[in-house]
Design a protein around this motif. Structure first.
Motif, mmCIF file in Angstrom:
data_model
loop_
_atom_site.group_PDB
_atom_site.id
_atom_site.type_symbol
_atom_site.label_atom_id
_atom_site.label_comp_id
_atom_site.label_asym_id
_atom_site.label_seq_id
_atom_site.Cartn_x
_atom_site.Cartn_y
_atom_site.Cartn_z
ATOM 1 N N GLU A 221 39.160 33.256 38.690
ATOM 2 C CA GLU A 221 39.879 34.263 39.222
ATOM 3 C C GLU A 221 39.770 35.526 38.236
ATOM 4 N N ALA A 224 36.152 36.980 38.626
ATOM 5 C CA ALA A 224 36.099 37.889 39.613
ATOM 6 C C ALA A 224 36.902 39.050 39.435
ATOM 7 N N ALA A 225 38.023 38.934 38.987
ATOM 8 C CA ALA A 225 38.866 40.285 38.719
ATOM 9 C C ALA A 225 38.004 41.183 37.924
#
Length: 449
Positions: A221, A224-225
């Motif tokens: 995550e 991805a961020a």
């Protein structure tokens, strides 16, 4: 579903707090622990040992001409079924939910791939080992708890008999019975705690594995961020550049319109005024000269109107507003000196007005370049509304020819201006023009401007 760890405060409150220890003999955790140990012992003796013997016999037959290879995979499957049933039993009796760790998937199709996957899956072997280890834990704690409870009952019975005989030594039976009762309660709770911890380690997903999984998910995550943030920053840079290019293009267009009006229509109107003045003066003396001047002024009016129409068409074509993008592209093709085939798909009229105008000017500029520079014998124009993955339709415009190729969107050129116009609408601009192999211009625009 995530695993609920075997928390001591839930399964063994007697070892976590003094109030829990004081309430141990009549606490619900004690009676649940005794029930769990008793039922678990019966379950493991009646079913667990059968599963263990089945896997053991199948494994022992492997050296016998490989006969065990036929029996061992089904036996390990039975062991995993037992593990599923044991997790369900513990969840029902203790409230500790253990997540199914899953099974190894075959990497190859067929019987041999399934067999190797079953043999390599350590969860089946761990379930087999649990049948024996769980039975040992249940037997030890249940035996000790029952022995302590029996000792407490025996101390009470013996003490009561001594009291009736007026023997003061019977007073020692009271603290002994109390200690044994508390000891039996603590053993019952500890047995449940040990059983759930063993099951979590051998039948479920360990907290360390769950922590690693959660860490990997958090890292994914975060990546991805970070990627989204980098994309957003790049997008902001592109939008800033596009906005600047659009403002520059709009300013250049405004200056062009001013220049065209000043050098073209304004000069013609001045000449028209001079011609009309010249026609008025000789009207009485020389009618033929007046007629010639009026005819000249009429010609100037028609040329001025044509020039104004061309100028307005450069701002927003009238045919586009009156007849739509399909007919506007056909009109451009009809005016082109190079034969052009137009292929227009359905739904073009639903496209936003700004997007239609951009598509029109893309085709107009491209066909102008084909006529002036490409030395082509034919051209093809395609316009269609196509769906994209994000769920928003886009307008696809393609212009291709069979000319000499070598076109470039150099700074200051018409193609560079088109690139800026397309970018201002959040579109894509792709120019392919290898030397000697023709030119293909592909533009995609969001349907809503």
């Amino acid at each position: 579903m995530t695993s609920t760890p075997a928390a001591p405060r839930d399964t063994a409150p007697a070892v976590t707090s003094l109030p829990g220890l004081l309430r141990a003999p009549w606490a619900g955790a004690t009676w649940r622990g005794l029930a769990q140990l008793a039922l678990g012992y019966l379950w493991l003796v009646s079913v667990g040992l059968v599963v263990f013997d089945l896997v053991l016999v199948a494994a022992s037959l492997v050296p016998a001409l490989g006969l065990g290879l036929l029996l061992l995979p089904p036996a390990l499957w039975v062991a995993r079924w037992f593990a599923t049933a044991e997790r369900a039993r513990l969840a029902a009796q203790t409230g500790v939910v253990l997540r199914d760790p899953g099974r190894r998937r075959p990497t190859r199709p067929g019987w041999w791939g399934w067999t190797t996957a079953e043999l390599a899956d350590r969860r089946g072997w761990l379930a087999t080992a649990y049948t024996l280890a769980g039975l040992v834990v249940a037997t030890v704690f249940l035996t000790l708890a029952v022995a302590a409870a029996s000792g407490a009952v025996a101390a009470v019975v013996l003490g009561a008999r001594r009291v009736t005989e007026a023997d003061l030594t019977a007073l020692w039976a009271v603290p002994i019975a109390v200690v044994l009762a508390w000891f039996a309660a603590v053993l019952a709770q500890l047995g449940t705690l040990a059983t759930t911890a063993l099951a979590q380690a051998m039948l479920g997903v360990s907290p360390a594995a769950e922590a690693r999984t959660a860490q990997r998910a958090a890292e994914a995550e975060a990546r991805a961020a970070e990627t989204d943030a980098a994309t957003a920053r790049q997008r902001a840079v592109e939008l800033t550049a596009t906005r600047a290019a659009a403002l520059e293009a709009a300013d250049a267009e405004r200056r062009r319109i001013e220049r065209d009006l000043h050098d073209g229509a304004q000069q013609r109107l001045v000449a028209l005024g001079v011609a009309l003045g010249s026609a008025r003066r000789p009207a009485d003396r020389d009618p033929s000269a007046a007629v010639a001047a009026v005819e000249h002024a009429h010609l100037e009016v028609k040329e001025t109107l044509a020039e104004l129409r061309d100028l307005v068409r450069g701002i927003h074509p009238a045919v586009l507003a009156d007849r739509g993008l399909d007919d506007a592209l056909s009109a451009l093709a009809a005016r082109s000196p190079v034969p052009v085939r137009v292929e227009a798909g359905p739904g073009l009229d639903a496209v936003g007005a700004g997007v239609q105008a951009a598509a029109y000017f893309v085709v107009a500029e491209a066909l102008t370049n084909v006529a002036r520079h490409a030395a082509a014998t034919r051209a093809h124009v395609r316009a269609a509304v196509v769906p994209v993955a994000e769920g928003t339709d886009r307008l696809l415009v393609e212009v291709s020819d069979d000319g000499r190729g070598g076109a470039e969107a150099r700074p200051g050129s018409g193609l560079a201006g088109l690139r800026g116009r397309v970018a201002a609408l959040d579109g894509t601009f792709d120019l392919t023009s290898p030397p000697g192999a023709g030119t293909r211009l592909r533009v995609e625009l969001p349907c809503v401007s």
